[in-house]
Every structure is written in structure tokens, then in C-alpha cells.
Scaffold this motif. Sequence first.
Motif, PDB file in Angstrom:
ATOM      1  N   LYS A  65       0.845  -1.189   0.000  1.00 26.74           N
ATOM      2  CA  LYS A  65       0.000   0.000   0.000  1.00 26.74           C
ATOM      3  C   LYS A  65       0.888   1.249   0.000  1.00 26.74           C
ATOM      4  O   LYS A  65       0.815   2.098   0.875  1.00 26.74           O
ATOM      5  N   ILE A 118     -15.303  16.034  -2.022  1.00 24.71           N
ATOM      6  CA  ILE A 118     -15.511  14.583  -2.010  1.00 24.71           C
ATOM      7  C   ILE A 118     -14.214  13.854  -2.354  1.00 24.71           C
ATOM      8  O   ILE A 118     -13.853  12.857  -1.717  1.00 24.71           O
ATOM      9  N   TYR A 120     -11.156  14.682  -1.839  1.00 25.27           N
ATOM     10  CA  TYR A 120     -10.109  14.758  -0.822  1.00 25.27           C
ATOM     11  C   TYR A 120     -10.501  14.170   0.525  1.00 25.27           C
ATOM     12  O   TYR A 120      -9.664  14.095   1.431  1.00 25.27           O
ATOM     13  N   ARG A 121     -11.724  13.724   0.673  1.00 19.95           N
ATOM     14  CA  ARG A 121     -12.116  13.091   1.937  1.00 19.95           C
ATOM     15  C   ARG A 121     -11.337  11.801   2.181  1.00 19.95           C
ATOM     16  O   ARG A 121     -11.062  11.443   3.326  1.00 19.95           O
ATOM     17  N   LYS A 122     -11.003  11.110   1.100  1.00 24.85           N
ATOM     18  CA  LYS A 122     -10.330   9.822   1.247  1.00 24.85           C
ATOM     19  C   LYS A 122      -8.935   9.825   0.621  1.00 24.85           C
ATOM     20  O   LYS A 122      -8.373   8.753   0.377  1.00 24.85           O
ATOM     21  N   TYR A 123      -8.369  11.003   0.370  1.00 33.21           N
ATOM     22  CA  TYR A 123      -7.037  11.003  -0.243  1.00 33.21           C
ATOM     23  C   TYR A 123      -6.042  10.389   0.741  1.00 33.21           C
ATOM     24  O   TYR A 123      -6.055  10.709   1.937  1.00 33.21           O
ATOM     25  N   PRO A 124      -5.161   9.483   0.265  1.00 34.14           N
ATOM     26  CA  PRO A 124      -4.351   8.671   1.184  1.00 34.14           C
ATOM     27  C   PRO A 124      -3.270   9.412   1.973  1.00 34.14           C
ATOM     28  O   PRO A 124      -2.807   8.898   2.981  1.00 34.14           O
ATOM     29  N   LYS A 126      -2.562  12.255   4.372  1.00 34.83           N
ATOM     30  CA  LYS A 126      -3.434  13.083   5.201  1.00 34.83           C
ATOM     31  C   LYS A 126      -3.074  14.558   5.155  1.00 34.83           C
ATOM     32  O   LYS A 126      -3.934  15.422   5.327  1.00 34.83           O
ATOM     33  N   THR A 129      -4.480  18.206   1.674  1.00 31.85           N
ATOM     34  CA  THR A 129      -5.901  18.462   1.867  1.00 31.85           C
ATOM     35  C   THR A 129      -6.411  19.488   0.862  1.00 31.85           C
ATOM     36  O   THR A 129      -5.635  20.219   0.242  1.00 31.85           O
ATOM     37  N   SER A 352      -6.608   8.049  -8.797  1.00 30.30           N
ATOM     38  CA  SER A 352      -6.749   7.209  -7.618  1.00 30.30           C
ATOM     39  C   SER A 352      -5.558   7.363  -6.681  1.00 30.30           C
ATOM     40  O   SER A 352      -5.635   6.994  -5.509  1.00 30.30           O
TER      41      SER A 352
END
Length: 445
Positions: A65, A118, A120-124, A126, A129, A352
Motif C-alpha cells: 500500500k 468529495i 479529498y475526503r479519502k485522499y491517502p 493526510k 488536503t 486514484s
Amino acid sequence: MKRALVAIPLSLVATGAMLYGVTRLIEFAIQGRPLRPPALLQSPLVKPPRAIALSPPHWNVNDKKLLPLYPIDGERAGGGSPALGLDDRLWADNGDKETLLRTIDGNLNYLASDAAAIAYRKYPIKEITQARLIRSLQRFRELLLAARSPEELQAAVKREFVFYQAVGIGPPRQGEVLFTAYFEPIYEASRTRTPEYRYPLYSAPPDLDRWPRPHPSRAELEGKDGLQTHPKLKGLQLFWLRDRWEAYTIHIQGSARLKLTDGTETSVGYAGNVRQEYTSVGKALVEDRKLTLEQATMPGILAYFEQYPQEMNVYLPRDRSFVFFREKRGQPASGSLGLPLTLDRSVATDKSVMPPGALALLYAPLPLVINGKVEERIVSRYVLDRDTGGAIKGPGRVDYFAGSGKAAGARAGVTRHIGQFYYLLLKEAPAPITPNVSPASPSGL
């Protein structure tokens, strides 16, 4: 999606799905011999033969990952090369500072949208932002307006920004990114079929989302000769091209400008595709030993089909993918963020893993048109990430937009170069130090 070779597939203009470009025509560029940057581009962080010496969690070659980017201080990026970030095109006689400013403004509009929130809520990563990207672009814009030379801008950017470098293709080539290019072709076309204009572009079937899987392939939809029409496509012919390769190129690039036989002009853009895997024609020609890898550039593939036109009936149907279009009536080519693509300032990446709408810096040897000829030069250029591509996968691939027309196509068709790629984020102010005092202290001191 483009370029000088066989193909890591594509790049262009598809919101959310496939962005087609000549990149696709070079599907195994990584296994080929892409041009590499000179020694000055090699970062001291790269340690042959395996990996880079970085503290986890930013890059660990044993971690499945992997994070796609790792931060470097601006002064260390690019091995401290004096050329990194020196974008002299901005102050050239025909400089494009205004174009870059407009491109920045467009990305700022995107970053302020609900779609960006939306994304950037789950961008890996942290610390990357939506809010930080907005601040970064706003500050870069201020620096760009205030700077009086490439050197001033370079110094300010290295001083105020963190360089998040793309980890690249992967072991043992960390930090190495394969750059390809895509373009918007300009062709003659007709709104009606004639003996001269026989090869159609199709609009998207209104029931495409309800088609049973697997979807029909290219061969089933248009026949081996490109002149047949599947019953599902009856009446959906949008425009007609006189040349089959031109029609196929529009499929690859995802957009085109059209000069119509009635003297008017219009444009087409991506409107959807069947759910079939793309297969590189160039790769197939190399595998069948019809071309060498070096010959399997866009010009080389076209030259082969000009010499053996019936071979298109063999190789084009091997690409099972098929693209649909909509008329854009002269609107410029746009990317997956819904923003116009700007010459040499817009790039396509894998959304992604890469941050949409962000400011970036590419550093690589690339073909440029100089005095009417395509020449290779080391390029350091600020770009905006506003597109994606079905074949642009992972942190080791970047596709940049080379413009419209023949000159752009000539550049895109011979672009397959190894370089470095950085996202620029404004340094965050250090958090204030909280005094270590007893809660009972009335003064807080």
C-alpha cells in the motif's frame, strides 16, 4: 491519452472513466528504452539498485500500500539541480504567464467545489488536503505575479513550498516517471456519409448503461473494415471521416476539431465507451515482428499502415475498446475535472493516487517545436493536474497536453521520456507551542 512509441495506453478526456490519448499507443514503454534525463536529474535519494532511503511511512518498497508521493525540501529536490523550477518559458518572448494564471484560476474554482471536497475526503496522504491545496495555489499565483524573472520565482518556490515527489515507476526505479503526451487532432469531416467520407464517429447510445455485459467489441460494433454498423448504433452516426486511421486516432485522443465540408468548424469530445479492455495496436505490431519497438511510434505505425492499408483490418479490431462522442461546437478539449486543457500546462495522472487540481512541476527531457523542428530539451515546467486517463496508471505515469493540430501530434507521437514529477504544497506554519502548565494556573503562565 499518445506518443513516440508503442504504448502505455492512453490519456485524455473522460470524466471518471477512460481518457483516451496516444499514450495508449505505447503500452509497454516501460519495457522499452525510454529516453532518460541526464545525470543532473538524478536525485541523490535514488540508491541503485533497489530503493530510496526514506523514513516510513512515505515509501517502503515492501509495502503493498505504497503512498504515491513523498515530501522533500525544495532545496533538495532534483538533487539540488540549479535548473529545477527554472521555468523560463514564462518570461520568453512568447511567454505564457497569462495562460498559466488562467489555468491556476480554473483549478482554484475546481478546488472550491463539492466535487473536490468529495475527492479529498479519502485522499491517502493526510497532509494533502483541499484547504492546503487552495492556499498553495493562491500563494503560487501571488509569487508568479510578483516575480520579475524565472530565478526569482524559482527561489521563492523552493523557499516556501514542500516538493512532494512522485515515487515513480517502482523498484528499482524510484522517482523515475514516464512522461508521454496527448493532443487534439484537427481533421476534415462531413455531417453526412459520402463516397469520400465513409468512417463514422458515433454518439453514445442512450441506453448504454443498460447494455448487458460483456459489451460488444470494436470488431462487433464497426466490423473488421470499420464500415459496418451494429444494430445498437443505427442512427447514432455523428460525423464521417475520410480516413479510417483519423477516425481511430480520435478514439485514442478522446477529442478533435473538425473542419466540415460545408465550410464550418466544430469539435467533438468524449461521451462514453464500451466496457472492453484497450489493446495497443503498436504493441501487437511489435509482438508480431512487423515493427521494432523503436519503430512503433505514432509516425512509425502510421507509415506501416500507409504501406500496408489492409493490415488495419487485422490490427485495429484487436483493440476491443470503442469510444463515443458528443459535439462540442468549438469548445476546447477538456479534462476529467471539466476544465479546458491548456497547451503544455495541463497534465493527466491517475486520480486514484494523485491529487486532482493540484499544482505540479515536471522536470524531464521533452521534445519541443523549435524553429519549425522537433528538438529535445530539458524542461522544467509548472503544470496543473486537471485530467486523467484509463491507461495512465500509478505514480510513475504522467501525460501532458501538447496542444492541437499537426505540430502537437508530431510532438506527442515521439514523447516517451523519463524524468521527475513533483506536487508543490505550501509549507505549513508550525503549530503553536502549548505551555506545559497546571490547569489550575489562573494566568496560564
